[in-house]
Design a protein around this motif. Structure first.
Motif, short mmCIF file in Angstrom:
data_model
loop_
_atom_site.label_atom_id
_atom_site.label_comp_id
_atom_site.label_asym_id
_atom_site.label_seq_id
_atom_site.Cartn_x
_atom_site.Cartn_y
_atom_site.Cartn_z
N UNK B 267 0.82 -1.21 0.00
CA UNK B 267 0.00 0.00 0.00
C UNK B 267 0.86 1.27 0.00
N UNK B 341 -2.69 2.55 -10.90
CA UNK B 341 -3.88 2.08 -11.59
C UNK B 341 -4.39 0.78 -10.98
N UNK B 342 -3.46 -0.06 -10.51
CA UNK B 342 -3.90 -1.35 -10.00
C UNK B 342 -4.48 -1.23 -8.60
N UNK B 343 -4.39 -0.08 -7.98
CA UNK B 343 -5.04 0.08 -6.67
C UNK B 343 -5.56 1.51 -6.53
N UNK B 344 -6.41 1.87 -7.46
CA UNK B 344 -6.93 3.23 -7.47
C UNK B 344 -7.91 3.43 -6.34
N UNK B 345 -7.40 3.30 -5.12
CA UNK B 345 -8.31 3.30 -3.98
C UNK B 345 -8.38 4.65 -3.31
#
Ligand SMILES: Nc1ncnc2c1ncn2[C@@H]1O[C@H](COP(=O)(O)OP(=O)(O)OP(=O)(O)O)[C@@H](O)[C@H]1O
Ligand SMILES: [Mg+2]
Lengths: 348, 346
Positions: B267, B341-345
Motif C-alpha cells: 500500500x 492504476x492497480x489500486x486506485x483506492x
C-alpha cells in the motif's frame, strides 16, 4: 428459552485512556464520573465496570450513542485494545493471560471481525480478500479458493472474484467483508457498526442476509449499532451503553416494555411498537373467560395481530408454537402495550 | 597597539596574554596594518570598532588563537583520524568501487547494438508502454548520433548503481523509521542536513578520505545526496497506510512480517516509487557535480565547457543531461502510474 452456554464473558472491565490509567482507575472506582474525570485528570473513561455474558449461537447487540464506548468494548474481545482492569473469558478462559501466539491463534481461528469502513485490502482481489483469514494461516490460494468462493456465492457475490474492492459499491464491499469473516470459519463474529455506512435499503437487505445466515450457522455474534431499529431487529440480547457504562441489558422486548432509565425511555420513545413488539412478549398464562378467536405465532408482531383481529377490540388469541399452547393475548393487552407504560421516571 | 588591549589590561590578564607570546606568523590583518602604517593612536573611532573576533582579540592578546588556527586545527584533527577512519570505511565501501567499475565497464564495452535494445527492454519491463519505449529509443539514438553515446552510458551506469544502492538501504531505513518514532526523531535531522548541505560540501571530507582516482569517492557523494527522498517517502508512505486496514490485518491475526510485506509495503508502494523517482533525479544532478572529482560521463564535458570556455561542448552535454533526466523521469513515472492504476483506492 433454553439457556445456552456462555461463550464470551466480560467481567468488571474498565478502560481508561490517558497517561496514568491506574491512578484514574482508583478514582473511578471511588465513584468519579466520566465528565469529572476528564475535567480533573484529563483521562478519558472509555469503559466503566462492564459485565456482559454473550451466549453461544446468539446475537448480542451493543447499542449506544456516539462516544459511548461501543467500539472500545468490542475491540477488547480480541484484545486490539488492552483493558485497564477486568477479565475477558472466552470459553471460560481468561484471554488476558494469553501470550502472543495464543492470542494470534484466537484471532486467526476463533474470532473474525467485520468493520464499519469495510477495511478490505485494496490491492487484493475480492477472492483474495475473502480468503484473507485462511491465507494468514498459511494456506495457499488453491486451498482457500473453494471455501472463499462458497461464501462469496452465499452472500450474493458470484462471479466478482477478480474485481478489486474499489470497483464495487459499498454494499458489495461489505458483503465481501462478511464473506471474509465467514470464510475464516471462526465461531465468534465481531461486527462494529457493520451496516452503518450503507444506505437504508441496502442496510435492510444486509440485516436480512445476516439473520438468514445466522439461522443456519448459529455463530456467536457481537453486533454494534447506534440504531435502535437495527438493534431490535437483530438482538437476542441487547446491551445499552452510556458514557462507558451498561445502563440496561436483557431481552430486547423486555427492555422496550420496561425501560429502567430515562435515557432508555428516550431511546425507545420513537419506535413503532406495533411492529417491534411480538406476541410472546405480552402474552399471559391465564386462559381468558371468553372464546379464543384464533391462533398466532409467538414471533408475530402486534401489527399482524391487530390485522388478524380486523380492528376488533374484544378478541383473544392463543399463542402457539406447533401444537403447544404457550399463552394468550387479549386485544386489550395489545392496546396497552402500544402505549408506553407510566413508569416511575419522568422522561423529559 | 590593538583595539582590545585595554580590555585585557583592565581584566588583569596581560601577563597571561604575554606568557606564550610566541611570534606566530602574521595574519593578513597585521600585514595590512603594517603596510598602511601610521596612525597607531590607540584611539579608534567608534565607527571603526572591529567585532571582537578571534583575529581582533589575537591582536591584543597573543594567547588567543587566530581563526586560521581553528580551521587548520580542524584540518589536522581530520587528518589525524583519517587513517583510523579509512581502516573502517575503506573495506566497507570497497564493494561500491567494484560495482561502479564493473558497471561502467559493462555498459561502455558492450556493443551499442546489444546495449540499446537491452535498455529498451528494461524500459518496457518497467513502464509497459510502447510510447515510452519509443521516446527512450529516440533519446538514446539522438545522443549516440552526436557521438555522446559513451559518456551517456557512463552517466547512466553511475546512476543505476547509486540509485540501486539508495533503494537497497533507503527502503529499509524508511521502514525502520516508520515503526519507531524515536528513530524517526533521530534520522529526520540527519536527512534535513543531507538535503540542505550544498552538494559541493559533501566532496570536501570525501576528498581527504579517499584518493581521487577511486570511484567510491563520487559514489558515496551521490548516494548521500540522493538517498534522502526514498527514505522520507518510504517512511511517510507506510505511516499513511489506512489505519482501518491495519486494524483489520491485526484482527485477523497477521504477524508483523505478514503485515509489513502483505499490507504496508504494497500500500505504500506508490509513495516509495515516487521516492525512487526523486532519488534517480537527484543522483543525476549530483553525478554532474561529482565530475569535479573524476566521475566520468556527461558532466566531464560540461566541466570542459566551463573551464575552456568551449560553449558548444558544454551546451550539448548539458542538453544531453536534460534529455537523460526526462527519459529517466518518464520511465519511473510510468511504472508509478501502473502501480496506482492497480489500486486506485484513494
Ligand atoms: N485512543 C483513544 N485515546 C483517548 N480516548 C479514546 C481513544 N479511543 C476512544 N477514546 C474515547 O473513548 C470514548 C469511546 O469511544 P468509542 O470509539 O468506543 O465510541 P463509540 O461508541 O464507538 O462511538 P461511535 O459510535 O462514534 O463509533 C470516547 O469518549 C473517545 O473519545
Ligand atoms: Mg465506534
Amino acid at each position: 428459552m433454553t439457556d445456552k452456554t456462555v461463550k464470551v464473558s466480560i467481567r468488571h472491565l474498565y478502560k481508561i485512556f490517558g497517561s496514568d490509567p491506574q491512578a484514574a482507575l482508583t478514582r473511578v472506582r471511588d465513584g468519579m464520573s466520566k465528565a469529572e474525570l476528564l475535567d480533573k485528570t484529563s483521562h478519558v473513561l472509555g469503559l466503566n465496570d462492564i459485565n456482559v455474558d454473550m451466549h453461544e449461537g446468539r446475537i448480542t447487540v451493543i447499542m449506544g450513542l456516539s462516544g459511548s464506548g461501543k467500539s472500545t468494548l468490542i475491540r477488547h474481545l480480541n484484545r486490539l485494545i488492552e483493558p485497564t482492569a477486568g477479565e475477558i473469558l472466552v470459553n471460560g478462559e481468561d484471554i488476558l493471560s494469553w501470550n502472543e501466539q495464543r492470542l494470534r491463534k484466537l484471532r486467526r481461528e476463533s474470532m473474525s471481525m467485520v468493520f464499519q469502513k469495510f477495511a478490505l485490502l485494496p490491492h487484493r482481489t475480492v477472492l483474495e480478500n475473502a480468503g484473507m483469514a485462511m491465507a494468514t494461516r498459511g494456506k495457499s490460494r488453491r486451498d482457500y479458493e473453494a471455501e472463499a468462493r462458497k461464501w462469496l456465492d452465499r452472500v450474493g457475490l458470484s462471479g466478482q472474484d477478480d474485481q478489486y474492492p474499489h470497483q464495487l459499491s459499498g454494499g458489495m464491499q461489505q458483503r465481501v467483508g462478511i464473506a471474509r469473516a465467514l470464510t475464516s470459519n471462526a465461531d465468534i463474529m465481531l461486527m462494529d457498526e457493520a451496516f452503518s455506512a450503507l444506505d437504508p435499503l441496502i442496510r435492510t437487505d444486509m440485516q436480512d442476509l445476516l439473520l438468514e445466515l445466522q439461522e443456519e450457522l448459529h455463530k456467536t455474534i457481537v453486533f454494534i449499532t447506534h440504531d435502535l431499529d437495527e438493534a431490535l431487529k437483530l438482538a437476542d440480547h441487547l446491551v445499552i451503553l452510556k458514557d462507558g457504562a451498561v445502563v440496561q441489558q436483557g431481552e430486547p422486548q423486555e427492555i422496550l416494555l420496561n425501560p429502567s432509565d430515562p435515557y432508555i425511555e428516550d431511546f425507545v420513545a420513537d419506535i413503532n411498537r406495533a411492529r417491534v413488539l411480538r406476541a410472546r412478549s405480552i402474552m399471559t398464562d391465564r386462559p381468558p373467560q371468553g372464546e379464543i378467536a384464533g391462533d398466532v405465532a409467538p414471533t408475530d408482531n402486534l401489527e399482524s395481530v391487530i390485522a388478524q383481529a380486523e380492528g376488533a377490540l374484544d378478541r383473544t388469541y392463543r399463542v402457539t408454537r406447533g401444537d403447544e399452547a404457550l399463552g394468550y393475548v387479549g386485544m386489550a393487552d395489545v392496546m396497552q402495550a402500544l402505549v408506553r407504560r407510566p413508569s416511575g421516571y419522568t422522561a423529559s | 597597539m590593538a583595539t582590545y588591549d585595554g580590555l585585557f589590561d583592565t581584566l588583569g590578564l596581560r601577563d597571561w596574554c604575554d606568557t606564550d607570546a610566541s611570534d606566530g606568523p602574521m595574519s593578513m590583518a597585521d600585514l595590512m596594518a603594517r603596510t598602511q602604517g601610521g596612525d597607531e593612536a590607540g584611539t579608534t573611532a567608534l565607527r571603526d570598532l572591529p567585532f571582537p573576533s578571534l583575529d581582533a582579540l589575537h591582536d591584543a592578546c597573543n594567547a588567543i588563537p587566530q581563526t586560521r588556527d581553528l580551521t587548520s586545527g580542524l584540518e589536522t584533527g581530520f587528518l589525524g583520524i583519517r587513517d583510523a577512519l579509512r581502516v573502517v570505511v575503506d573495506p566497507l565501501t570497497q564493494p561500491l568501487s567494484w560495482a561502479l567499475e564493473n558497471t561502467l565497464w559493462v555498459m561502455t564495452e558492450t556493443p551499442w547494438w546489444i546495449m540499446i535494445p537491452l535498455l529498451l527492454l528494461a524500459t518496457w519491463a518497467v513502464g509497459r508502454s510502447w510510447k515510452i519505449v519509443g521516446f527512450v529509443a529516440a533519446i538514446l539514438a539522438g545522443l549516440a548520433f552526436v557521438d555522446h553515446y559513451e559518456v551517456a552510458m557512463q552517466t547512466l551506469a553511475i546512476i543505476f548503481v547509486c540509485a540501486f544502492i539508495c533503494v537497497l538501504f533507503g527502503v529499509p531505513i524508511g521502514i525502520a523509521m516508520s515503526r519507531s518514532d524515536r528513530l524517526q526523531n533521530v534520522v529526520t535531522p540527519i536527512l534535513d542536513l543531507l538535503q540542505t548541505l550544498p552538494p559541493f560540501v559533501y566532496l570536501i571530507p570525501l576528498i581527504f578520505l579517499f584518493s581521487v582516482t577511486e570511484p567510491k569517492l563520487y559514489g558515496i557523494a551521490v548516494i548521500l545526496y540522493a538517498i534522502v527522498p526514498v527514505v522520507r517517502l518510504t517512511n511517510l508512505g507506510i505511516r499513511l497506510v489506512d489505519a482501518d486496514v491495519i486494524e483489520a490485518a491485526d484482527a485477523f491475526g497477521m504477524t508483523k512480517s505478514q503485515k509489513l510485506f502483505g499490507v504496508q509495503i504494497p500500500l505504500a508502494l506508490p509513495n516509495i516509487m515516487a521516492g525512487v523517482n526523486q532519488t534517480i533525479m537527484m543522483s543525476l544532478a549530483m553525478v554532474v557535480i561529482a565530475s569535479m572529482v573524476s566521475a566520468p560521463g556527461l558532466g566531464i564535458l560540461v566541466l570542459r565547457g566551463i573551464r575552456n570556455l568551449e560553449l558548444g561542448v558544454g551546451l550539448v552535454a548539458g542538453l544531453g543531461i536534460v534529455v537523460l533526466a526526462i527519459a529517466l523521469d518518464r520511465v519511473t513515472k510510468a511504472s508509478l502510474a501502473r502501480i496506482d492504476a492497480s489500486q486506485a483506492n484513494r
